[in-house]
Write an enzyme that holds these catalytic residues in place. Sequence first.
Site, PDB file in Angstrom:
ATOM      1  CB  SER A  61      28.034 -19.560  19.153  1.00  0.00           C
ATOM      2  OG  SER A  61      27.412 -19.108  17.974  1.00  0.00           O
ATOM      3  CG  ASP A 102      26.833 -11.618  20.154  1.00  0.00           C
ATOM      4  OD1 ASP A 102      26.512 -11.542  18.957  1.00  0.00           O
ATOM      5  OD2 ASP A 102      26.850 -12.697  20.781  1.00  0.00           O
ATOM      6  CG  HIS A 159      28.736 -14.398  17.953  1.00  0.00           C
ATOM      7  ND1 HIS A 159      27.871 -14.722  18.970  1.00  0.00           N
ATOM      8  CD2 HIS A 159      29.052 -15.576  17.350  1.00  0.00           C
ATOM      9  CE1 HIS A 159      27.665 -16.036  18.969  1.00  0.00           C
ATOM     10  NE2 HIS A 159      28.369 -16.579  18.012  1.00  0.00           N
ATOM     11  CG  ASP A 160      34.393 -14.300  16.158  1.00  0.00           C
ATOM     12  OD1 ASP A 160      33.589 -15.251  16.221  1.00  0.00           O
ATOM     13  OD2 ASP A 160      35.113 -14.091  15.161  1.00  0.00           O
TER      14      ASP A 160
END
Lengths: 377, 377
Positions: free
Chosen positions: A154, A319, A352-353
């Site tokens: 990220s 994501d 995304h995580d």
Amino acid sequence: MLGARLVSPKVAHHSLRLPADLPLDSGQTLPRPAVAFETVGELNADKSNAILICHALTGDQYVASQHPLTGKPGWWQRMVGPGKPIDPERHFIICSNVIGGCMGSEGPASPHPEDGKPWALRFPVITIADMVRAQAGLLDMLGVEKLLAVVGGSMGGMQAMQWAASYPHRLRSVLVIASAARHSAQNIAFHEVGRQAIMADPKWKNGAYGAGEGPAKGLAVARMAAHITYLSEAGLTAKFGRHLQQGDVKSFGFDADFQIESYLRHQGMSFVDRFDANAYLYITRALDYFDLAEGYSGQLAHAFKATSARFCVISFDSDWLYPTAESRRIVQALVAAGRHASFVELNSPFGHDAFLLETPGLTEVVDGFLKAVEQEP
Amino acid sequence: MLGARLVSPKVAHHSLRLPADLPLDSGQTLPRPAVAFETVGELNADKSNAILICHALTGDQYVASQHPLTGKPGWWQRMVGPGKPIDPERHFIICSNVIGGCMGSEGPASPHPEDGKPWALRFPVITIADMVRAQAGLLDMLGVEKLLAVVGGSMGGMQAMQWAASYPHRLRSVLVIASAARHSAQNIAFHEVGRQAIMADPKWKNGAYGAGEGPAKGLAVARMAAHITYLSEAGLTAKFGRHLQQGDVKSFGFDADFQIESYLRHQGMSFVDRFDANAYLYITRALDYFDLAEGYSGQLAHAFKATSARFCVISFDSDWLYPTAESRRIVQALVAAGRHASFVELNSPFGHDAFLLETPGLTEVVDGFLKAVEQEP
């Protein structure tokens, strides 16, 4: 309704003050900033085993050790530890809190050198390149000239790419996970919602709130909005769906009826216990300003011309914050610049995580890439 | 920072009070609610030309006439007007403000019948089916037994589907645009962020704010978050990208540097001039509670068994709020229930908002569908 809690109790962090003032992209200067960090493992004799891990927006230096505020294990213990891809028995691992942050590095909650009161909005707006410049200063102090790898997910991935552009000869490899070379209009839009939520809270007081008296409700709302972007729609449906808190009984009121509501409220409320609202403003701003190609007349490939580092770029198919298309754009620029670049899109329902979670293939890919780099002359 | 403005100045709306109390899904009763509406065109002799248009979350009855607060043209003049698919020269067009709303229909800002003060949180939590029940009461008063069509986009499409389930014999056709038969976990999550933003604003006062003194900042943040979901990522990139407000100069501050920030702030601030914060809470709650299959043991097809209406379902490929997959689910249930159902996915860069905008194919599809229904015996 979201409750108000303490914003950031004081804890002691391991930190160094840089020997010189730090020049910033804004043209301002940060007088000898503190940089908080943790290291794991030891630097070997030929100083060839250092890995810098860069953290994400709300991450910190506690990558492999218990968090002093939450008591939770290090945020990347899946990746960092004995027998893991980033291994203190093989590597000298460094992770520092970004400047602008709130875990010991110089940030808006730090005391201003002149009056000892918090910088608050007097703190200069910083960029991803400024964060990296501070990290380079820390490495100098730690005696690390060249990194075996710079690794980040990220916002950490953005720092990793910025490293390749700013210090092309100080790294042998770059690992970019779930990231992007610029913030999109939608990315900026979500951050702006969060900033407005904070600034709309009367307790924000134009940034000049006292310790433990910050805009907790506004910050919680900001976190809730951001948190949705970290998860995929399919993941939310699988985990929460339309499940109610109380069997199949609706309250016909505004309490948290659905499990997803209760979950989000919890995310918002627990966040304010560990994060400073002004730091959130500054770091989101740094992210929004990030566009690596900007300093190269819009030619992203030119940012990667000077380095000879190897790259590995990893994205996750679910994501939607930094979707695979953004990673593809990075890889295209890398190859156009003549870099060796491996690109892996992993399957994950977690959005995304996924870079923080148990994602099949992730540790294997990181492990294989780092070992290959180590075995090169 | 978002400015505070008036929340909802008083204007007069055309409205009727239902002749009887309205039973609600919650078990409560709404005493003879007011229903505000506009009609265009005239009911023909055999009363066969009535079309009910159902509005979206922040829409209202001003579908084809100037909005009394904003002065803007009717929200669906692209679709409604002389020579348009829904044509006052052919159709008797009805559009009513939903109950729970703030444009004249009974809602939390309306005077409570007992003390004349705003209902505020004393207003019962309502559902999509409750909104439809009030519309049916209005049609009774207007002398309309059977609708040629019920038409709606987004939340309007949910009402249209609910009509088919609640009053299966009162309609000949149903047009569902950019909608879903249930709210997903992600949909609920975004709404919960908005509600928390409103409830975190101290001016909300547990709903008991005075006229013009509501939680403007919280409501603006709620609108900003929601607005992102109405647009596609590609549309935002095309329209705003990373364009700055001032040429290529960054402020290195927290003003609106990027055009997308300025745009979003404007969306938030102009919204509070025309919408009531409590109404926003109630209507988002109704949306979150919506799951048409719920009353049919989870079998969506069973909701469509009793009607013989024809259906047309339209989705937009860039809509990520109610994506095409949700429309597909509706169509599958319709066909399984033995209904005639046409399904059209249209190409548009505008995301969810495409149903309100100039979208190639949209007017043609609505026009063709309605004319075909009219020509049937």
